[in-house]
Design a protein around this motif. Structure first.
Motif, short mmCIF file in Angstrom:
data_model
loop_
_atom_site.label_atom_id
_atom_site.label_comp_id
_atom_site.label_asym_id
_atom_site.label_seq_id
_atom_site.Cartn_x
_atom_site.Cartn_y
_atom_site.Cartn_z
N ALA A 37 0.81 -1.22 0.00
CA ALA A 37 0.00 0.00 0.00
C ALA A 37 0.84 1.27 0.00
O ALA A 37 0.53 2.23 -0.69
CB ALA A 37 -0.93 -0.01 1.21
N TYR A 38 1.92 1.29 0.78
CA TYR A 38 2.68 2.52 0.92
C TYR A 38 4.08 2.43 0.34
O TYR A 38 4.74 3.44 0.13
CB TYR A 38 2.73 2.92 2.40
N ALA A 39 4.55 1.23 0.08
CA ALA A 39 5.87 1.05 -0.53
C ALA A 39 5.67 0.41 -1.91
O ALA A 39 6.25 -0.61 -2.23
CB ALA A 39 6.75 0.17 0.36
N PHE A 40 4.81 1.04 -2.71
CA PHE A 40 4.48 0.51 -4.04
C PHE A 40 5.71 0.52 -4.93
O PHE A 40 6.48 1.47 -4.95
CB PHE A 40 3.38 1.37 -4.66
N CYS A 58 -9.34 3.77 -12.57
CA CYS A 58 -8.46 2.88 -11.81
C CYS A 58 -8.92 2.86 -10.36
O CYS A 58 -9.53 3.82 -9.88
CB CYS A 58 -7.02 3.40 -11.84
N THR A 59 -8.61 1.77 -9.66
CA THR A 59 -8.96 1.68 -8.25
C THR A 59 -7.75 1.24 -7.44
O THR A 59 -6.84 0.59 -7.95
CB THR A 59 -10.09 0.66 -8.01
N LYS A 60 -7.78 1.60 -6.17
CA LYS A 60 -6.79 1.13 -5.20
C LYS A 60 -7.57 0.83 -3.93
O LYS A 60 -8.31 1.67 -3.44
CB LYS A 60 -5.72 2.18 -4.93
N ILE A 61 -7.43 -0.38 -3.43
CA ILE A 61 -8.11 -0.78 -2.20
C ILE A 61 -7.03 -1.09 -1.17
O ILE A 61 -6.14 -1.90 -1.41
CB ILE A 61 -8.99 -2.01 -2.43
N THR A 62 -7.11 -0.42 -0.01
CA THR A 62 -6.15 -0.61 1.07
C THR A 62 -6.88 -1.19 2.27
O THR A 62 -7.98 -0.77 2.59
CB THR A 62 -5.51 0.74 1.46
N TYR A 63 -6.24 -2.15 2.94
CA TYR A 63 -6.82 -2.79 4.11
C TYR A 63 -6.09 -2.29 5.35
O TYR A 63 -4.89 -2.46 5.47
CB TYR A 63 -6.70 -4.31 3.98
N ALA A 64 -6.82 -1.69 6.29
CA ALA A 64 -6.22 -1.07 7.47
C ALA A 64 -5.64 -2.06 8.46
O ALA A 64 -4.75 -1.71 9.22
CB ALA A 64 -7.22 -0.16 8.17
N SER A 65 -6.13 -3.28 8.49
CA SER A 65 -5.59 -4.23 9.46
C SER A 65 -4.16 -4.62 9.11
O SER A 65 -3.43 -5.12 9.94
CB SER A 65 -6.46 -5.49 9.51
N ASN A 66 -3.77 -4.37 7.89
CA ASN A 66 -2.42 -4.64 7.43
C ASN A 66 -2.04 -3.53 6.46
O ASN A 66 -2.42 -3.58 5.30
CB ASN A 66 -2.35 -6.02 6.76
N ASN A 67 -1.33 -2.51 6.94
CA ASN A 67 -1.03 -1.34 6.10
C ASN A 67 -0.29 -1.68 4.82
O ASN A 67 -0.26 -0.90 3.89
CB ASN A 67 -0.26 -0.29 6.88
N ALA A 68 0.32 -2.83 4.76
CA ALA A 68 1.04 -3.20 3.55
C ALA A 68 0.13 -3.88 2.54
O ALA A 68 0.55 -4.16 1.43
CB ALA A 68 2.21 -4.12 3.88
N ALA A 69 -1.11 -4.18 2.90
CA ALA A 69 -2.01 -4.89 1.99
C ALA A 69 -2.78 -3.91 1.12
O ALA A 69 -3.42 -2.99 1.60
CB ALA A 69 -2.97 -5.77 2.78
N ALA A 70 -2.69 -4.11 -0.18
CA ALA A 70 -3.43 -3.28 -1.13
C ALA A 70 -3.68 -4.07 -2.39
O ALA A 70 -2.95 -5.01 -2.71
CB ALA A 70 -2.66 -2.01 -1.45
N GLU A 71 -4.71 -3.68 -3.10
CA GLU A 71 -5.01 -4.22 -4.42
C GLU A 71 -5.16 -3.04 -5.35
O GLU A 71 -5.65 -1.99 -4.96
CB GLU A 71 -6.31 -5.02 -4.40
N ARG A 72 -4.74 -3.22 -6.59
CA ARG A 72 -4.91 -2.18 -7.60
C ARG A 72 -5.54 -2.83 -8.82
O ARG A 72 -5.18 -3.93 -9.19
CB ARG A 72 -3.57 -1.56 -7.95
N SER A 73 -6.48 -2.12 -9.42
CA SER A 73 -7.15 -2.68 -10.58
C SER A 73 -7.78 -1.57 -11.40
O SER A 73 -7.48 -0.39 -11.21
CB SER A 73 -8.20 -3.70 -10.13
N TYR A 74 -8.68 -1.96 -12.29
CA TYR A 74 -9.39 -1.00 -13.13
C TYR A 74 -10.75 -1.56 -13.49
O TYR A 74 -11.04 -2.73 -13.27
CB TYR A 74 -8.60 -0.69 -14.40
#
Length: 127
Positions: A37-40, A58-74
């Motif tokens: 999520a933050y170190a893309f 475009c989309t970016k989904i970030t999960y707060a329980s794990n700040n490193a978890a993210a998904e990116r799509s369109y």
């Protein structure tokens, strides 16, 4: 009065152009290399830059329980609403954007900036 008409015409033109021009987005799944999520890292093995000629946003989904978890799509149709929801203690934040490769580490508001600059230029050149 002419300025108002030109401003309206500029925004209408931007809306038409925006809806007819496809954009490129990053695509990756949470947990894949480079998709943090933050170190893309756009060069990560889990990250691809799409070249779908029908991408609308475009989309970016970030999960707060794990700040490193993210998904990116369109997506190729429909609409996207920025939101934050919490389900079973998991906070999910969805960001939407409409410029090339905008779903990187930090969201951008380039579309708004372009609209503002266009409006200023129209006002400047109509005086």
């Amino acid at each position: 009065m002419n300025s108002i008409v030109l401003i309206f015409a500029s925004f209408l033109l931007l809306a038409i152009l925006h809806s007819t021009i496809a954009i490129n987005c990053y695509k990756c799944t949470a947990g894949t290399e480079g998709c943090n999520a933050y170190a893309f890292n756009k060069g990560g093995s889990g990250v691809i830059a799409t070249s779908d000629s029908t991408a609308a946003y475009c989309t970016k989904i970030t999960y707060a329980s794990n700040n490193a978890a993210a998904e990116r799509s369109y997506a190729t149709s429909g609409s996207c609403s920025a939101s934050t929801t919490t389900t079973n203690g998991l906070t999910q934040t969805t960001s939407c954007c409409t410029t090339d490769l905008c779903n990187n580490a930090h969201g951008r508001t380039a579309s708004i900036i372009v609209a503002m600059i266009t409006t200023i230029l129209v006002l400047f050149f109509t005086k």
